[in-house]
Scaffold this active site. Sequence first.
Site, mmCIF file in Angstrom:
data_model
loop_
_atom_site.group_PDB
_atom_site.id
_atom_site.type_symbol
_atom_site.label_atom_id
_atom_site.label_comp_id
_atom_site.label_asym_id
_atom_site.label_seq_id
_atom_site.Cartn_x
_atom_site.Cartn_y
_atom_site.Cartn_z
ATOM 1 C CE LYS A 164 5.963 -12.845 -11.537
ATOM 2 N NZ LYS A 164 4.617 -13.365 -11.837
ATOM 3 N NE ARG A 175 -2.543 -14.907 -14.180
ATOM 4 C CZ ARG A 175 -1.503 -15.146 -13.385
ATOM 5 N NH1 ARG A 175 -1.560 -14.812 -12.109
ATOM 6 N NH2 ARG A 175 -0.408 -15.726 -13.850
ATOM 7 C CE1 TYR A 206 0.013 9.968 12.858
ATOM 8 C CE2 TYR A 206 0.964 8.191 11.544
ATOM 9 C CZ TYR A 206 0.883 9.536 11.867
ATOM 10 O OH TYR A 206 1.662 10.461 11.206
ATOM 11 C CG MET A 244 4.646 7.170 4.181
ATOM 12 S SD MET A 244 4.227 8.730 3.395
ATOM 13 C CE MET A 244 2.436 8.566 3.281
#
Length: 373
Positions: free
Chosen positions: A27, A125, A259, A307
Amino acid sequence: MDLDAVRANVRTLRACAPRAELMAVVKSDGYGHGAVPCARAAREAGASWLGTATPQEALALRAAGDTGRLMSWLWTPGGPWQEAVEADIDVSASALWALEEVVAAARRSGRTARVQLKADTGLGRGGCQPAEWPGLVSAARAAEAEGAVKVTGIWSHFACADEPGHPANAAQLDAFREVLAMAEHAGLDPEVRHHANSPATLTLPESHFDLVRPGVSVYGLSPSPEVGVAAELGLRPAMTLSASLALVKAAPAGHGVSYGHTYRTPGPTTLGLVPLGYADGVPRHASGTAPVLAAGKWRTVAGRVAMDQFVIDLGGDAASEGDDVVLFGPGEHGEPTAEDWARAAGTISYEIVTRIGTRVPRIYTNERANTGG
């Protein structure tokens, strides 16, 4: 991506459960490693089943040419049931609505659907609650009698198998044996009964039943520190994430980096720019903490991960644009591992590898199995 590592890991996991079949879980694009090449490698090493979460993932494997036993378990109303039935994919049902939808799909296609019933033995779940289990089993048996479905499996999933000795593990196995007995009493005779994920495959032999379902361990990662580190478990990480320095430049003392200037150079130094960022899956939570191997030493991400890029302080050591920077790998050559990154980011290694984005190219080594011929 080292596909020989995938093959070796599958063989190791098979040896842990020698009397059970093995389903390699592929998966989330093979936990970020690439579902199709990893599925092929797992099959070559003896995985008789593949497992996916979504039906779209399973259908993509069929489109790529896989013809073996294949299961998909995360369904929502209106899903591609008929396509799955016609592709001979085992589908999972945790409730009557799912069974009803797959029965309708089987009737439309004129084929018998392969259905696995999931019981909630304590994870809370997916899976059918004990109170509803008799009704689901009864409806499935009626659908079998009609010829619409064949119940091929009964299964569940652990909550705490990554904590060996946790009392929930024994309680869930007791609950699973109870739902199996109810299904047998109702006349169901599944091909496979399965409960074991990666940690249970490695440490809980009483949970192996007919099939084990390892996921992260197929890719060479330990499911948890409590179970052991990869090397102790005989596993080899398959993924190495690296980049080339995009820029190397001198910087004076006190220079702010990235930043917010959360990092300032402690003295005159050299900064290296790594062209990977959180858009590529590098966790922003690893800002100022995660290690990389560059210019022969471990360096720490300097300042915030952006990013598309982050910076490392090379401490004045010699480096050039184009030099390799290894974020993580097997650890065999002094590089950090995915587990090192997980600790730095306050998460688990599963998340580190599965979040690597699509613009990061996957390069596969050892694509052909070594048959010894």
